[in-house]
Design an enzyme around this catalytic site. Structure first.
Site, PDB file in Angstrom:
ATOM      1  N   GLU A  75      -2.456   0.173  -6.171  1.00  0.00           N
ATOM      2  CA  GLU A  75      -2.022   1.302  -6.987  1.00  0.00           C
ATOM      3  C   GLU A  75      -0.506   1.383  -6.880  1.00  0.00           C
ATOM      4  OE1 GLU A  75      -4.031   5.356  -7.140  1.00  0.00           O
ATOM      5  OE2 GLU A  75      -2.239   5.733  -5.928  1.00  0.00           O
ATOM      6  N   TYR A  80       2.767  -8.345 -10.158  1.00  0.00           N
ATOM      7  CA  TYR A  80       1.325  -8.131 -10.028  1.00  0.00           C
ATOM      8  C   TYR A  80       0.569  -8.668 -11.243  1.00  0.00           C
ATOM      9  CZ  TYR A  80       2.767  -4.972  -6.266  1.00  0.00           C
ATOM     10  OH  TYR A  80       3.318  -4.435  -5.127  1.00  0.00           O
TER      11      TYR A  80
END
Length: 163
Positions: free
Chosen positions: A119, A130
């Site tokens: 997160e 990512y």
């Protein structure tokens, strides 16, 4: 009379000190993302947490070398969550974030994870890293984080297979 056995030598460097040194320079204070030493210590006391450290060549740092980056994660039932990933600014753009993600994925998989989670706040520049590693957004928490100036920021949740 036989003397008592000698105690093992203390580690040359404390890994938590290494993590904290990178965290002090890697996280923008505007967003309050850096953890306190106590938070890191508490996470490591939790048996399912693992971490990795790397030097500027992407290898485990030797005692006399600076730590260029780290990750901290926790494994749960068939899932692993990336809690923190940091690379010191002077070592960025060398592929070290990618190496840390690869180690996170490998260790997590070895510990039984099939799925990786993370997160982050919306606008985090690491989102490109990512996504390039195969993470896909699966959720959003509106106004979840608060910046130092009081602005509210969305949290974005990402997932990918551990394999």
């Amino acid at each position: 009379m036989t003397p008592p056995p000698a105690l093992p030598p203390a580690p040359a460097h404390d890994d938590i000190d290494r993590i904290m040194a990178v965290m002090a320079v890697a996280f923008d204070p505007e967003y309050g993302e850096a953890w306190s030493r106590r938070q890191v210590e508490d996470a490591m006391l939790f048996g399912a947490c693992h971490y990795g450290l790397i030097n500027d060549r992407g290898l485990p740092p030797q005692p006399e070398e600076p730590t260029a980056g780290f990750y901290l994660a926790r494994n749960g039932y068939e899932e692993a969550e990336l809690l923190l990933l940091g690379v010191a600014p002077e070592f960025r753009r060398r592929g070290l974030g990618q190496i840390l993600l690869e180690r996170f994925a490998q260790v997590s998989s070895d510990l039984g994870a099939n799925r990786l989670l993370l997160e982050m706040r919306r606008g985090n520049p690491a989102e490109i890293l990512y996504r390039n590693f195969g993470f896909e957004q699966i959720g959003e928490r509106p106004n979840y984080y608060r910046s130092a100036n009081g602005n509210r920021l969305d949290a974005l949740t990402f997932s990918r297979s551990a394999f």
